[in-house]
Design an enzyme around this catalytic site. Structure first.
Site, PDB file in Angstrom:
ATOM      1  N   GLY A  95       0.822  -1.202   0.000  1.00  0.00           N
ATOM      2  CA  GLY A  95       0.000   0.000   0.000  1.00  0.00           C
ATOM      3  C   GLY A  95       0.854   1.249   0.000  1.00  0.00           C
ATOM      4  O   GLY A  95       1.988   1.246  -0.497  1.00  0.00           O
ATOM      5  N   SER A  96       0.335   2.304   0.586  1.00  0.00           N
ATOM      6  CA  SER A  96       1.026   3.593   0.545  1.00  0.00           C
ATOM      7  C   SER A  96       2.177   3.645   1.543  1.00  0.00           C
ATOM      8  O   SER A  96       2.160   2.966   2.572  1.00  0.00           O
ATOM      9  CB  SER A  96       0.043   4.728   0.856  1.00  0.00           C
ATOM     10  OG  SER A  96      -0.307   4.710   2.231  1.00  0.00           O
ATOM     11  N   GLY A 119       2.488   2.549   5.461  1.00  0.00           N
ATOM     12  CA  GLY A 119       3.606   1.656   5.756  1.00  0.00           C
ATOM     13  C   GLY A 119       4.431   2.153   6.932  1.00  0.00           C
ATOM     14  O   GLY A 119       4.860   1.361   7.790  1.00  0.00           O
ATOM     15  N   GLU A 127       5.724  -3.642   0.394  1.00  0.00           N
ATOM     16  CA  GLU A 127       5.780  -3.116  -0.969  1.00  0.00           C
ATOM     17  C   GLU A 127       4.926  -1.864  -0.969  1.00  0.00           C
ATOM     18  O   GLU A 127       3.706  -1.927  -0.847  1.00  0.00           O
ATOM     19  CB  GLU A 127       5.252  -4.114  -2.003  1.00  0.00           C
ATOM     20  CG  GLU A 127       5.358  -3.579  -3.416  1.00  0.00           C
ATOM     21  CD  GLU A 127       4.632  -4.440  -4.437  1.00  0.00           C
ATOM     22  OE1 GLU A 127       4.042  -3.842  -5.377  1.00  0.00           O
ATOM     23  OE2 GLU A 127       4.639  -5.668  -4.305  1.00  0.00           O
ATOM     24  N   CYS A 138       1.545   0.653  -8.283  1.00  0.00           N
ATOM     25  CA  CYS A 138       2.799   1.072  -7.664  1.00  0.00           C
ATOM     26  C   CYS A 138       3.951   1.080  -8.665  1.00  0.00           C
ATOM     27  O   CYS A 138       4.999   1.664  -8.395  1.00  0.00           O
ATOM     28  CB  CYS A 138       3.137   0.167  -6.476  1.00  0.00           C
ATOM     29  SG  CYS A 138       3.223  -1.574  -6.901  1.00  0.00           S
TER      30      CYS A 138
END
Length: 523
Positions: free
Chosen positions: A270-271, A275, A292, A326
């Site tokens: 995610g973002s 994170g 990730e 991403c």
């Protein structure tokens, strides 16, 4: 609360359902009294092999970001539900770890067959279109990538090998084994949920771990279809557990889950903003994470590049699913001699794409209205700092709809250059030398994926090795399906760790000492 079962063996909460009011887009907050009509897809909890409602009866709804109409509803897990899921996974771990590699492999292969079946794909396609306003290309990406990656993951049992070596103690022997870690907490995003459930759930499973997975609040039902396929392929009760959460409960429940002593590792896609929050929570308990996170993928176009091929790949990489990936191409760094032909070719390819209804358009809505507003704000800031808008009107074409934008001369200090926009926007920068191109490509805190365009293969290898990125695609798009298995960044805002066997197993050493040992003091 005991769930009722329908003919498909899916749990259905008791009661007569009333239709929910429409919203413009996104998620409706949790409400213990909120119910929905029987024909609305519903995502249940999966705990210890049972499809269940939340123990509080709470649910939340998801609305199409394109039409605002009700797309699905889901059980909203409580603290008690999450503890039950973790404890079920903890109880199931010893037996699952002892399960043969062949059994684990065969379960994943059966799940792959389900994901490739016409019945499952039709159901999944309808769910993605409803919850995410997915155009056909995004649907097909998920439907193709899912079973292919599952088959690849199934072969990872061949990597679960140890080694032996002589001990430093004469006559002794050392055995090094790969062993599963325990309960893994996995958080899945909405933008590529099928392949990402495969990578961050199936890889821990094939290694012998048990998993508690939280789907994105934007596509709980779509994600539940993948989890159900894995479970119904033969996973024992408790090995895989599914806990959707309402948006307002996520921060509190995440902290509780990470703090639980049975949870050994956290994996999150995610973002980078979220994170960092998860990393801080995990650090309180010294628990490792695999992240990730965001991307700001550069595409470096050198003067000798094949402009037609580069432009096609840049459009595909930058505007697939409206740039909501991403590894979307977000920055284009081009040598001055080929700037005009490259921009012209990109504009020509973009002119063939349609924007609107996901049923018959190439590009559709972003995942929320506020996200579309945020992208427009970033573009306006870049323009105010001196950038030139080559394509796009800096306006929304619908509540969460944004047409493609190309912005030339974006300054490295602006948000449009520094932050993951996650939208249909290309930021262009012009350079004269290769050294300048490499410097700009590396002028980012993200390091997930990149691409390089040149006809000189020898020069390509040299330049590619200077670009700091987890993946560099020479004469190919940043959006590459091979990235999906084991892709992570090199730290910073793109995350750390790899989704692979090494990350979800521990190397444990067993030393067999000789029958007659030698110890200090003549013992």
């Amino acid at each position: 609360m005991v769930p009722q079962r329908d003919t498909n063996n899916r749990s259905t909460p008791k009661g007569v359902y009333d239709i929910l009011p429409k919203r413009s887009a996104g998620i409706q907050p949790s409400n213990p009294r909120m119910v929905c009509k029987p024909d609305v897809p519903f995502a249940h909890l999966l705990i210890n092999g049972e499809h269940l409602p939340a123990n509080t009866g709470a649910t939340f709804s998801v609305h199409s970001p394109y039409t605002g109409s009700l797309a699905s509803a889901a059980a909203a897990a409580s603290s008690e539900d999450c503890r039950a899921a973790i404890e079920a996974a903890h109880r199931a771990f010893p037996a699952w770890e002892a399960t043969s590699y062949a059994t684990r492999r065969d379960i994943l292969l059966r799940a792959a067959a389900t994901l490739q079946s016409e019945e499952w794909q039709k159901k999944a396609a309808l769910a993605m279109r409803a919850e995410l306003a997915s155009p056909q290309a995004h649907i097909m990406f998920n439907l193709v990538a899912g079973p292919e990656l599952l088959r690849s993951v199934a072969t990872l049992v061949n990597e679960l090998k140890g080694e032996t070596l002589p001990s430093v103690v004469p006559g002794g022997q050392v055995f090094v084994q790969r062993r599963a870690q325990g309960v893994i907490y996995s958080v899945i995003p909405w933008n590529a949920h099928v392949p990402l459930i495969v990578s961050t759930v199936a890889i821990p499973l094939v290694c012998g771990n048990t998993v508690v997975v939280r789907p994105s609040e934007f596509c709980p039902y779509s994600s539940s279809l993948v989890v159900d396929a894995l479970h119904e392929a033969g996973l024992p009760a408790g090995v895989l557990n599914f806990v959707p959460m309402s948006k307002d409960s996520i921060p509190r429940l995440t902290s509780e889950i990470i703090a639980h002593p049975a949870v050994r590792k956290i994996t999150f896609t995610g973002s980078d903003r979220v994170g960092k929050i998860i990393a801080m929570e995990a650090a309180k308990h010294l628990k490792p994470c695999v992240f990730e996170l965001g991307g700001k993928a550069p595409s470096v176009v050198l003067a000798d590049a094949d402009i037609e091929q580069a432009s096609r790949a840049i459009v595909a990489g930058g505007f697939f699913f409206s740039g909501q990936s991403c590894v979307s191409t977000e920055r284009v760094i081009v040598q001055r001699p080929v700037l005009e032909p490259l921009v012209s070719a990109i504009k020509q390819h973009l002119s063939t794409l349609t924007v609107g209804d996901p049923k018959n358009s190439d590009l559709s809505s972003l995942f929320t209205e506020s996200h579309a507003d945020g992208i427009i704000a970033m573009v306006k800031e870049a323009k105010e700092a001196g950038a030139e808008v080559l394509l796009g009107d800096m306006k929304k074409a619908g509540p969460a709809l944004l047409k493609p934008h190309i912005i030339l001369g974006v300054k490295p200090e602006t948000r449009l250059w520094q932050q993951d926009s996650f939208g249909p926007v290309l930021a262009l920068a012009v350079v004269d030398t290769i050294d300048e191109a490499v410097e700009l490509a590396n002028a980012s805190d993200y390091s997930l994926a990149a691409s390089l365009w040149t006809k000189d293969v020898y020069n390509a290898m040299n330049v590619a090795m200077r670009i700091r990125s987890g993946s560099v695609n020479i004469n190919g798009s940043t959006l590459n399906i091979e990235n999906e298995l084991g892709l992570t960044g090199l730290g910073g805002s793109s995350g750390y760790g790899r989704v692979n066997v090494d990350s979800f197993t521990d190397k444990r050493t067993i030393t067999l000492h000789p029958s007659q040992g030698s110890y200090p003091w003549g013992l």
